[in-house]
Design a protein around this motif. Structure first.
Motif, PDB file in Angstrom:
ATOM      1  N   ARG A 265      -6.375 -17.983   6.886  1.00  9.69           N
ATOM      2  CA  ARG A 265      -6.634 -19.084   5.962  1.00  9.69           C
ATOM      3  C   ARG A 265      -8.069 -19.388   5.427  1.00  9.69           C
ATOM      4  NH1 ARG A 265      -2.036 -21.893   4.187  1.00  9.69           N
ATOM      5  NH2 ARG A 265      -0.320 -21.477   5.779  1.00  9.69           N
ATOM      6  N   ASP A 266      -7.966 -19.612   4.168  1.00  7.46           N
ATOM      7  CA  ASP A 266      -9.171 -19.887   3.786  1.00  7.46           C
ATOM      8  C   ASP A 266      -9.666 -21.148   3.944  1.00  7.46           C
ATOM      9  OD1 ASP A 266     -11.397 -20.057   1.688  1.00  7.46           O
ATOM     10  OD2 ASP A 266     -10.122 -21.040   0.257  1.00  7.46           O
ATOM     11  N   THR A 269     -10.009 -24.154   0.795  1.00  4.90           N
ATOM     12  CA  THR A 269      -8.724 -24.598   0.348  1.00  4.90           C
ATOM     13  C   THR A 269      -7.364 -24.812   1.119  1.00  4.90           C
ATOM     14  OG1 THR A 269      -8.115 -22.481  -0.431  1.00  4.90           O
ATOM     15  CG2 THR A 269      -9.530 -23.725  -2.148  1.00  4.90           C
ATOM     16  N   SER A 270      -7.555 -24.155   2.337  1.00  9.56           N
ATOM     17  CA  SER A 270      -6.628 -23.980   3.232  1.00  9.56           C
ATOM     18  C   SER A 270      -5.320 -23.218   2.891  1.00  9.56           C
ATOM     19  CB  SER A 270      -6.011 -25.605   3.519  1.00  9.56           C
ATOM     20  OG  SER A 270      -6.886 -26.355   4.170  1.00  9.56           O
ATOM     21  N   ASN A 273      -5.732 -16.779   2.817  1.00 10.24           N
ATOM     22  CA  ASN A 273      -6.771 -15.681   2.580  1.00 10.24           C
ATOM     23  C   ASN A 273      -6.127 -14.576   1.973  1.00 10.24           C
ATOM     24  OD1 ASN A 273      -6.339 -14.496   4.746  1.00 10.24           O
ATOM     25  ND2 ASN A 273      -8.241 -15.087   5.795  1.00 10.24           N
ATOM     26  N   ARG A 274      -6.979 -13.616   1.482  1.00  8.60           N
ATOM     27  CA  ARG A 274      -6.395 -12.183   0.942  1.00  8.60           C
ATOM     28  C   ARG A 274      -5.331 -11.546   1.929  1.00  8.60           C
ATOM     29  NH1 ARG A 274      -7.311  -8.236  -3.033  1.00  8.60           N
ATOM     30  NH2 ARG A 274      -8.973  -9.861  -3.925  1.00  8.60           N
ATOM     31  N   ASP A 318     -17.334 -26.018  -4.968  1.00 10.01           N
ATOM     32  CA  ASP A 318     -16.587 -25.846  -3.819  1.00 10.01           C
ATOM     33  C   ASP A 318     -15.763 -27.186  -4.017  1.00 10.01           C
ATOM     34  OD1 ASP A 318     -17.745 -23.702  -2.934  1.00 10.01           O
ATOM     35  OD2 ASP A 318     -18.888 -24.653  -1.408  1.00 10.01           O
ATOM     36  N   LYS A 322     -11.471 -27.270  -4.221  1.00  5.95           N
ATOM     37  CA  LYS A 322     -10.588 -28.251  -3.498  1.00  5.95           C
ATOM     38  C   LYS A 322      -9.877 -28.951  -4.260  1.00  5.95           C
ATOM     39  CE  LYS A 322     -14.033 -29.632  -0.716  1.00  5.95           C
ATOM     40  NZ  LYS A 322     -14.563 -30.196   0.608  1.00  5.95           N
ATOM     41  N   GLY A 339      -2.308 -17.994  -2.588  1.00  2.00           N
ATOM     42  CA  GLY A 339      -3.431 -17.492  -1.771  1.00  2.00           C
ATOM     43  C   GLY A 339      -4.465 -17.552  -2.497  1.00  2.00           C
ATOM     44  N   ARG A 340      -5.854 -17.725  -1.991  1.00  2.00           N
ATOM     45  CA  ARG A 340      -6.976 -17.603  -2.647  1.00  2.00           C
ATOM     46  C   ARG A 340      -7.501 -16.203  -2.207  1.00  2.00           C
ATOM     47  NH1 ARG A 340     -12.861 -20.381  -1.109  1.00  2.00           N
ATOM     48  NH2 ARG A 340     -13.897 -19.656  -3.215  1.00  2.00           N
ATOM     49  N   GLY A 342     -10.222 -14.577  -3.627  1.00  2.00           N
ATOM     50  CA  GLY A 342     -11.849 -14.605  -3.647  1.00  2.00           C
ATOM     51  C   GLY A 342     -12.175 -15.544  -4.697  1.00  2.00           C
ATOM     52  N   PHE A 346      -7.025 -16.901  -7.671  1.00  6.31           N
ATOM     53  CA  PHE A 346      -5.825 -17.337  -7.002  1.00  6.31           C
ATOM     54  C   PHE A 346      -4.346 -16.605  -7.139  1.00  6.31           C
ATOM     55  CE2 PHE A 346      -8.862 -20.816  -6.985  1.00  6.31           C
ATOM     56  CZ  PHE A 346      -8.675 -21.445  -5.792  1.00  6.31           C
TER      57      PHE A 346
END
Length: 425
Positions: A265-266, A269-270, A273-274, A318, A322, A339-340, A342, A346
């Motif tokens: 998880r990122d 942003t929740s 992640n990649r 940031d 969010k 997904g984020r 990076g 997205f």
């Protein structure tokens, strides 16, 4: 006072040991009250056998039903030899409980050494007999102990014959609520069919098995067990029980799930992640391929995001990310995978969605973002746009995630190179 002064009939009638007298054709000529109680017979049943329960039977010490020719009296008539200290159980249809007795059988002979009658005595040992030999040891154990019968083994699984106090404390079920039931009473919608099949297969082959399983308490609360099931054998090497030693590992499993969740998880942003996105997307594509469903993939980039960081600082950047994440959650379905990857980049995998419907969805999302104004701590009002690259894994294609990402990224750069704030496919 000598023994002859006692009334022998009165003595037999009040004796705490059961006494039965059979004639040489096995008919009962006498049975004292204790014998009738232990044999679960009325006097008319015992003497006349006119209404004998068809389910009345003897079982041996391994709980196996004895054939009529192995009944104690029949054995003595056949061999003309006494039987001493034979352990048998008595059952009928009035109760599932077994009355356990020590049986002694003695033949009496006439002058021609023919059996005249047979005297049988029964001593009740039910209270001393433990169906589960280690019951006293495991009753107060911290681990959960569940013992099931080994036979008959049916599709629903073997019946429970014993649970200890730790089981009751964890599940909320009283012993009498589960005795006679199968372990399926503890399973629910999220219990793994693969795990239950593994257990069932091992037990049907009378093999030990280890597994982790999700079960449900009486109130419906989920809990995880680390389970070790072993077959219990008698001196003839026959399996007659399965004993499951179980440990509540719910906290451990939840910790492991949390650690895994944090790893995919990122934190900002929740979103996944990649790594998390790749795992979830590949699983979703595999399902879509098996079921021949269309799946679309969108690469999304916030236009000129570097300028937001440069003009307002990374903290504000940031906050923008969010707020943008909240908009994404409102615009896409729960079944879509976000997904984020990076920075401000997205990715969205739109499940069961062809290119046309995905294009319509992404245009609406792009329009929503363009019209939205984000307020940062009441000090800044920030507006921005997005560029989107969109592709589809068509039916009967390879559903290859890397290929789709490469294609969507190509269209994303096309959107940026041709003026931004658009969806290209």
């Amino acid at each position: 006072m000598n023994l002859s002064q006692f009334d022998s009939a009165a003595l037999l009638e009040n004796l705490h040991t059961g006494v039965v007298v059979h004639s040489n054709d096995t008919k009962i000529s006498y049975a004292n009250p204790k014998a009738l109680e232990l044999l679960r017979l009325s006097r008319s049943q015992a003497l006349g056998k006119d209404a004998l329960d068809p389910n009345w039977r003897f079982v041996d010490k391994h709980s196996q039903v004895m054939s009529i020719d192995t009944f104690p009296v029949n054995s003595v008539i056949r061999t003309k030899a006494p039987i001493t200290n034979l352990e048998v159980g008595i059952l009928d249809s009035s109760s599932e409980k077994v009355t356990w007795v020590i049986c002694n059988v003695y033949p009496e002979f006439d002058d021609q050494h023919q059996i005249k009658q047979i005297v049988v005595s029964f001593l009740d040992i039910t209270r001393q007999k433990k169906i589960i030999p280690f019951e006293d040891i495991v009753e107060l154990a911290n681990d959960i102990i569940v013992v099931t019968e080994a036979a008959p083994f049916k599709d629903q699984g073997p019946k429970i014959v014993y649970v200890n106090q730790a089981f009751t404390d964890l599940t909320g079920y009283k012993k009498e609520e589960v005795i006679g039931q199968t372990p399926r009473i503890l399973q629910g919608p999220n219990t793994s069919n693969e795990t239950t099949y593994k257990i069932h297969k091992a037990l049907s082959q009378q093999l030990p098995v280890k597994a982790q399983i999700l079960n449900y308490s009486k109130s419906g609360q989920e809990y995880w067990l680390d389970m070790n099931i072993v077959p219990m054998k008698n001196e003839f090497n026959d399996v007659f029980y399965f004993a499951a030693v179980e440990r509540d590992v719910t906290e451990q499993i939840e910790r492991e799930k949390l650690v895994k969740e944090l790893s995919v998880r990122d934190p900002l942003t929740s979103f996944l992640n990649r790594r998390g996105f790749f795992e979830a997307a590949k699983a979703s594509l595999s399902y879509a391929k098996r079921n021949i469903k269309s799946v679309s993939l969108a690469m999304i980039d916030i236009d000129l995001f570097k300028a937001i960081n440069d003009n307002y600082g990374h903290h504000t950047g940031d906050e923008v990310l969010k707020e943008f994440a909240k908009i994404m959650c409102e615009c896409f379905r729960d079944s879509d995978i976000i997904g984020r990857l990076g920075g401000e980049e997205f990715c969205v995998l739109l499940t069961d969605s062809n290119l046309l419907s995905a294009k319509e969805k992404l245009d609406m999302f792009r329009d929503t973002v363009e019209k939205n104004t984000i307020s940062i701590e009441g000090e800044y009002l920030i507006k921005f746009t997005i560029s989107v690259g969109l592709t589809e894994s068509e039916k009967n294609s390879e559903y290859n995630l890397d290929a789709m990402l490469k294609q969507a990224d190509k269209y994303l750069y096309q959107a940026k190179d041709t003026g931004r704030n658009k969806v290209c496919l």
